[in-house]
Design a protein around this motif. Structure first.
Motif, PDB file in Angstrom:
ATOM      1  N   GLN A   1     -17.400  27.272  17.391  1.00  0.00           N
ATOM      2  CA  GLN A   1     -16.824  27.326  18.739  1.00  0.00           C
ATOM      3  C   GLN A   1     -15.697  26.317  18.920  1.00  0.00           C
ATOM      4  N   PHE A   2     -15.762  25.194  18.194  1.00  0.00           N
ATOM      5  CA  PHE A   2     -14.733  24.159  18.288  1.00  0.00           C
ATOM      6  C   PHE A   2     -13.748  24.220  17.120  1.00  0.00           C
ATOM      7  N   MET A   3     -13.812  25.323  16.332  1.00  0.00           N
ATOM      8  CA  MET A   3     -12.918  25.519  15.190  1.00  0.00           C
ATOM      9  C   MET A   3     -12.982  24.366  14.196  1.00  0.00           C
ATOM     10  N   ASP A   4     -14.172  23.775  14.057  1.00  0.00           N
ATOM     11  CA  ASP A   4     -14.370  22.672  13.109  1.00  0.00           C
ATOM     12  C   ASP A   4     -14.808  23.277  11.772  1.00  0.00           C
ATOM     13  N   THR A   5     -13.817  23.697  10.981  1.00  0.00           N
ATOM     14  CA  THR A   5     -14.124  24.416   9.741  1.00  0.00           C
ATOM     15  C   THR A   5     -14.785  23.521   8.693  1.00  0.00           C
ATOM     16  N   ALA A   6     -14.571  22.206   8.787  1.00  0.00           N
ATOM     17  CA  ALA A   6     -15.203  21.296   7.821  1.00  0.00           C
ATOM     18  C   ALA A   6     -16.722  21.315   8.001  1.00  0.00           C
ATOM     19  N   ILE A   7     -17.185  21.279   9.259  1.00  0.00           N
ATOM     20  CA  ILE A   7     -18.625  21.327   9.524  1.00  0.00           C
ATOM     21  C   ILE A   7     -19.189  22.697   9.162  1.00  0.00           C
ATOM     22  N   VAL A   8     -18.419  23.744   9.455  1.00  0.00           N
ATOM     23  CA  VAL A   8     -18.868  25.099   9.099  1.00  0.00           C
ATOM     24  C   VAL A   8     -19.081  25.205   7.598  1.00  0.00           C
ATOM     25  N   LEU A   9     -18.106  24.753   6.821  1.00  0.00           N
ATOM     26  CA  LEU A   9     -18.227  24.811   5.359  1.00  0.00           C
ATOM     27  C   LEU A   9     -19.333  23.900   4.852  1.00  0.00           C
ATOM     28  N   LEU A  10     -19.493  22.744   5.487  1.00  0.00           N
ATOM     29  CA  LEU A  10     -20.563  21.829   5.083  1.00  0.00           C
ATOM     30  C   LEU A  10     -21.926  22.507   5.253  1.00  0.00           C
ATOM     31  N   GLY A  11     -22.122  23.201   6.368  1.00  0.00           N
ATOM     32  CA  GLY A  11     -23.382  23.912   6.586  1.00  0.00           C
ATOM     33  C   GLY A  11     -23.589  25.029   5.582  1.00  0.00           C
ATOM     34  N   ILE A  12     -22.520  25.775   5.305  1.00  0.00           N
ATOM     35  CA  ILE A  12     -22.616  26.879   4.342  1.00  0.00           C
ATOM     36  C   ILE A  12     -22.952  26.356   2.947  1.00  0.00           C
ATOM     37  N   ILE A  13     -22.252  25.292   2.531  1.00  0.00           N
ATOM     38  CA  ILE A  13     -22.500  24.717   1.202  1.00  0.00           C
ATOM     39  C   ILE A  13     -23.917  24.163   1.114  1.00  0.00           C
ATOM     40  N   THR A  14     -24.378  23.536   2.196  1.00  0.00           N
ATOM     41  CA  THR A  14     -25.736  22.978   2.198  1.00  0.00           C
ATOM     42  C   THR A  14     -26.777  24.075   2.022  1.00  0.00           C
ATOM     43  N   ILE A  15     -26.610  25.187   2.729  1.00  0.00           N
ATOM     44  CA  ILE A  15     -27.537  26.312   2.570  1.00  0.00           C
ATOM     45  C   ILE A  15     -27.498  26.836   1.133  1.00  0.00           C
ATOM     46  N   GLY A  16     -26.281  26.908   0.568  1.00  0.00           N
ATOM     47  CA  GLY A  16     -26.154  27.373  -0.811  1.00  0.00           C
ATOM     48  C   GLY A  16     -26.840  26.450  -1.802  1.00  0.00           C
ATOM     49  N   VAL A  17     -26.693  25.143  -1.604  1.00  0.00           N
ATOM     50  CA  VAL A  17     -27.333  24.163  -2.504  1.00  0.00           C
ATOM     51  C   VAL A  17     -28.852  24.253  -2.384  1.00  0.00           C
ATOM     52  N   ILE A  18     -29.353  24.349  -1.157  1.00  0.00           N
ATOM     53  CA  ILE A  18     -30.801  24.492  -0.955  1.00  0.00           C
ATOM     54  C   ILE A  18     -31.312  25.745  -1.650  1.00  0.00           C
ATOM     55  N   GLY A  19     -30.591  26.846  -1.479  1.00  0.00           N
ATOM     56  CA  GLY A  19     -30.991  28.094  -2.130  1.00  0.00           C
ATOM     57  C   GLY A  19     -30.976  27.987  -3.636  1.00  0.00           C
ATOM     58  N   PHE A  20     -29.962  27.320  -4.182  1.00  0.00           N
ATOM     59  CA  PHE A  20     -29.856  27.142  -5.631  1.00  0.00           C
ATOM     60  C   PHE A  20     -31.039  26.335  -6.163  1.00  0.00           C
ATOM     61  N   VAL A  21     -31.372  25.247  -5.472  1.00  0.00           N
ATOM     62  CA  VAL A  21     -32.476  24.386  -5.911  1.00  0.00           C
ATOM     63  C   VAL A  21     -33.809  25.129  -5.828  1.00  0.00           C
ATOM     64  N   LEU A  22     -34.053  25.814  -4.719  1.00  0.00           N
ATOM     65  CA  LEU A  22     -35.311  26.550  -4.561  1.00  0.00           C
ATOM     66  C   LEU A  22     -35.436  27.675  -5.589  1.00  0.00           C
ATOM     67  N   ASP A  23     -34.316  28.342  -5.880  1.00  0.00           N
ATOM     68  CA  ASP A  23     -34.349  29.406  -6.883  1.00  0.00           C
ATOM     69  C   ASP A  23     -34.672  28.840  -8.260  1.00  0.00           C
ATOM     70  N   LYS A  24     -34.106  27.678  -8.593  1.00  0.00           N
ATOM     71  CA  LYS A  24     -34.390  27.059  -9.886  1.00  0.00           C
ATOM     72  C   LYS A  24     -35.855  26.647  -9.984  1.00  0.00           C
ATOM     73  N   ILE A  25     -36.418  26.178  -8.866  1.00  0.00           N
ATOM     74  CA  ILE A  25     -37.838  25.810  -8.860  1.00  0.00           C
ATOM     75  C   ILE A  25     -38.706  27.039  -9.110  1.00  0.00           C
ATOM     76  N   LEU A  26     -38.392  28.141  -8.415  1.00  0.00           N
ATOM     77  CA  LEU A  26     -39.156  29.377  -8.615  1.00  0.00           C
ATOM     78  C   LEU A  26     -38.961  29.928 -10.019  1.00  0.00           C
ATOM     79  N   LEU A  27     -37.758  29.792 -10.561  1.00  0.00           N
ATOM     80  CA  LEU A  27     -37.497  30.259 -11.928  1.00  0.00           C
ATOM     81  C   LEU A  27     -38.303  29.449 -12.930  1.00  0.00           C
ATOM     82  N   LEU A  28     -38.410  28.148 -12.709  1.00  0.00           N
ATOM     83  CA  LEU A  28     -39.213  27.292 -13.585  1.00  0.00           C
ATOM     84  C   LEU A  28     -40.689  27.680 -13.510  1.00  0.00           C
ATOM     85  N   ILE A  29     -41.172  27.934 -12.294  1.00  0.00           N
ATOM     86  CA  ILE A  29     -42.564  28.377 -12.128  1.00  0.00           C
ATOM     87  C   ILE A  29     -42.783  29.705 -12.840  1.00  0.00           C
TER      88      ILE A  29
END
Length: 266
Positions: free
Chosen positions: A230-258
């Motif tokens: 809403q405030f056109m703060d693309t840095a925060i938008v990208l930070l949130g997107i990247i954070t979700i991607g990193v969380i997903g990557f880590v959780l997927d690696k944990i499940l793959l290891l299991i």
């Protein structure tokens, strides 16, 4: 065998993961290359208006981390929503999938509805979920639950269908009961599909997170992304997107290891 025949022999295709060091090196090169392309794209002023640079995102991360712990609170709340929705879906999908695979009547009753709801984006259900449950945490768990459940139940059911019929016939030949067949053949044979379904369900949970947080919330990565938009703060938008991607990557690696640990017998 002639020399010409030997030359024509093709090397068997290797479908393994390859050498660990080579795999790690290629992953590092891929990540560095991705950041480099991102940086070069943001040097174009017209692109930088809607795509923040890596430097801007890093500055946003430092600012968010230093300011009243909001960033880490958003992560913990979103992660809680994902894990609860996913966990409930995982628990529910296994018995439903086995009932569909074991009993044709159950399959004929349930499968049309599974396929019907699987084609509906979870975001389309938000108005109904809000009307039914209000704006608290339950609607968020429900939206994530629906997305993960539909993915997992289809994957696990497909695994049950793919069980080698020769094993089933051999078991009956040696006098196995339905109980023996279920516990000794069906469950072990479909177990890899359960783990694959878990990985797909986790991915579905994360991709539905922002839609789930549209049901009204102050905290969470999805809420932070929407507020920054809403405030056109693309840095925060990208930070949130990247954070979700990193969380997903880590959780997927944990499940793959299991998955690798629990399917070593294959």
């Amino acid at each position: 065998m002639s020399q010409e025949t030997i030359k024509k022999k093709r090397k068997l295709k290797d479908f393994g993961d390859g050498d660990p060091k080579t795999r790690m090196m290629l992953m590092v090169i891929s990540i560095i290359g991705g950041f480099l392309i991102w940086y070069l794209m943001t040097l174009v002023p017209s692109i930088n208006t809607f795509l923040a640079s890596p430097k801007q995102v890093w500055a946003a991360l430092l600012a968010e981390s230093a300011a009243d712990g909001r960033y880490f609170k958003d992560i913990s709340i979103s992660l809680q929503r994902v894990l609860i929705g996913f966990g409930l879906a995982f628990i529910a999908s296994i018995p439903v999938a086995f009932l569909m695979g074991w009993y044709p009547k159950v399959r004929n009753i349930v499968e049309p509805w599974i396929q019907f709801f699987r084609t509906i984006p979870p975001i389309a259900l938000i108005p109904l979920v809000i009307l039914a449950m209000g704006l608290g945490e339950p609607p968020k768990y429900t939206i994530i639950f629906i997305a993960a459940f539909l993915v997992m139940v289809v994957t696990i059911y497909q695994g049950i269908k793919e069980v080698d019929k020769t094993l089933v016939k051999a078991a009956y030949t040696f006098g196995a009961t339905d109980k023996d067949l279920f516990f000794d053949i069906m469950i072990p044979a479909s177990f890899p599909y359960i783990l694959v379904g878990a990985r797909l369900g986790m991915a579905a949970s994360l991709t539905t997170l922002i839609a789930a947080e549209l049901t009204g919330t102050t905290f969470g990565l999805g809420a932070r992304i929407q507020g920054a938009q809403q405030f056109m703060d693309t840095a925060i938008v990208l930070l949130g997107i990247i954070t979700i991607g990193v969380i997903g990557f880590v959780l997927d690696k944990i499940l793959l290891l299991i998955e690798k640990k629990l399917t070593m017998w294959k």
